[in-house]
Design a protein around this motif. Structure first.
Motif, mmCIF file in Angstrom:
data_model
loop_
_atom_site.group_PDB
_atom_site.id
_atom_site.type_symbol
_atom_site.label_atom_id
_atom_site.label_comp_id
_atom_site.label_asym_id
_atom_site.label_seq_id
_atom_site.Cartn_x
_atom_site.Cartn_y
_atom_site.Cartn_z
ATOM 1 N N THR A 43 0.821 -1.216 0.000
ATOM 2 C CA THR A 43 0.000 0.000 0.000
ATOM 3 C C THR A 43 0.855 1.265 0.000
ATOM 4 O OG1 THR A 43 -0.111 -0.072 2.421
ATOM 5 C CG2 THR A 43 -1.908 -1.134 1.195
ATOM 6 N N THR B 153 1.327 7.028 0.387
ATOM 7 C CA THR B 153 0.354 5.988 0.727
ATOM 8 C C THR B 153 -1.054 6.427 0.295
ATOM 9 O OG1 THR B 153 0.057 6.947 2.942
ATOM 10 C CG2 THR B 153 1.726 5.217 2.698
ATOM 11 N N ASN B 154 -2.030 5.664 0.729
ATOM 12 C CA ASN B 154 -3.452 5.966 0.518
ATOM 13 C C ASN B 154 -3.770 6.139 -0.969
ATOM 14 O OD1 ASN B 154 -3.878 5.845 3.334
ATOM 15 N ND2 ASN B 154 -3.208 7.965 3.544
ATOM 16 N N LYS B 155 -4.290 7.323 -1.376
ATOM 17 C CA LYS B 155 -4.782 7.489 -2.748
ATOM 18 C C LYS B 155 -3.695 7.308 -3.797
ATOM 19 C CE LYS B 155 -4.122 12.484 -3.404
ATOM 20 N NZ LYS B 155 -4.749 13.751 -3.812
#
Length: 423
Positions: A178, A198-200
């Motif tokens: 991720t 990270t994330n989007k």
């Protein structure tokens, strides 16, 4: 018998017709056709065991040229092995201060091992070579051909050499699917940035462009966002979403000098080009034909369709048109050179044999080679080299470096490169 006045009218009409035919789109008659190469400036012969390999993708800076080579090593009396993990750097002024950098490992290199070399305007060269499914060695060589440093990369995609000469490596962080990490090194091998996202950012396709811009494509949404740099990821310059009529579009972002750029997208339903200024403001939109291809040259963009070319400014103003060869002639080879100019060539145009052959005088079959250089500012023909070659000498590799500077080597692994100045 025609009167003088009638002959004058016919001549004037003929001249007007020729002018109207050639002036709008074709400028083939505007340049002098060169039928014989000038005397060479110099020739450079490779060291024994090396041959020129991929000259079409040669690289250059203002002083030097970088060309991929091939070498063949004899392993035994009956076995040989070849490698293309070699390149040469040649002095453009006189060809004398030239060197070969060989990063092959004949004993361990596997066939079709992925590799690539790059060069920067400061004379440094960069190369990588895969060592496994993902791992590779990335190395930097100075302008004198000396190895400066090597890093083993174990979790990365292909590295990118920025216009500044820095190197950006994008990789997935091990055991953290991720996360995506960007690491940037200067040409001395010093790490100057390591950015973990990270994330989007782990969705879609995240890339850095040579000018430092960052693109984030979300294929499932049919959209792409462009950011100024890795240091400015809070707010995009622009986010563009494809029209609903364009299913599963393919995106490309191409930048002009100074920061303005275009978004190019294509799908089975059509092709579009959208122009933006350096602040991300949309300036224009152009619809392309299904077979159109697009390239950037300086502050202009080129649209080509088979052997027809149209040139537009970054403001979408038509600057010139050109057609090489007849309508429907698809056999021309197009190339955008490192100097930013456009070359078009065709080789092996066999000439008819004489109806009666004298075996004592017949030298062999002849082939014509046509090589055009188009001006990147208006597509006018700057040079047209049209030469005849005997069968055994036909088939050359052309490297154009700008300002009439042309290099030739024979396609059949001739190990000599010769420099000419076209006038």
């Amino acid at each position: 018998m025609y009167s003088k006045r009638f002959k004058f009218i016919i001549a004037a009409l003929t001249l007007l017709l020729v002018t109207q035919v050639l002036a709008p789109d074709r400028s083939a008659a505007a340049s002098k056709t060169i039928e014989q190469l000038p005397e060479p400036e110099w020739s450079y012969t490779l060291p024994k065991g090396y041959t020129f390999w991929n000259t079409l993708d040669s690289l250059q800076n203002k002083d030097r040229m970088f060309i991929q080579l091939s070498k063949k090593v004899k392993l035994s009396a009956s076995q040989t092995k070849s490698s293309d993990k070699v390149y040469t750097s040649i002095d453009r002024n006189n060809g004398s201060t030239s060197w070969v950098y060989d990063y092959s490992d004949i004993a361990n290199d596997k066939p079709f091992t992925a590799s690539k070399f790059f060069s920067a305007s400061n004379g440094y060269s960069y190369f990588y070579k895969m060592k496994g499914a993902i791992a590779y060695d990335f190395s930097v060589v100075d302008p004198k051909g000396k190895l400066k440093w090597t890093k083993n990369i174990t979790d990365s995609y292909t590295p990118l050499v920025l216009d500044s000469g820095n190197i950006v490596i994008r990789s997935y962080v091990p055991h953290k699917p991720t996360s995506i990490t960007f690491t940037e090194y200067n040409q001395g091998g010093k790490q100057i940035r390591k950015l973990n996202l990270t994330n989007k950012w782990t969705s879609g396709i995240l890339e850095v462009l040579p000018n430092g811009y960052v693109t984030h494509e979300l294929p499932e949404q049919g959209s792409i966002s462009i950011y100024r740099s890795l240091s400015a990821l809070k707010t995009p310059l622009v986010t563009y979403t494809a029209p609903k009529s364009m299913k599963n579009p393919y995106f490309e972002v191409k930048s002009f000098k100074g920061g303005s750029f275009i978004v190019y997208l294509s799908s089975k339903n059509g092709k579009l080009v959208i122009g933006y200024d350096m602040k991300g403001k949309k300036k224009w939109v152009r619809t392309l034909n299904v077979n159109d291809q697009i390239d950037i040259t300086g502050n202009n963009y080129l649209v080509r369709n088979e052997n027809t070319y149209r040139l537009y400014s970054k403001d979408n103003q038509l600057l010139g048109k050109q057609q090489i060869g007849g309508i429907g002639d698809k056999k021309w080879i197009y190339h955008m050179t490192p100097s930013g100019e456009i070359t078009v060539e065709k080789q092996y145009q066999w000439q008819e044999r004489p109806p009666i052959i004298d075996e004592n005088e017949f030298e062999g079959d002849w082939a014509r080679e046509d090589f055009y250089v188009l001006d990147p500012g208006n597509l006018q023909i700057k040079y047209h080299l049209s030469t005849l070659w005997l069968d055994q000498k036909a088939g050359h590799m052309y490297i154009y470096a700008g300002n009439g500077e042309l290099y030739l080597t024979n396609e059949f692994f001739d190990n000599t490169l010769t420099k000419y100045i076209l006038k």
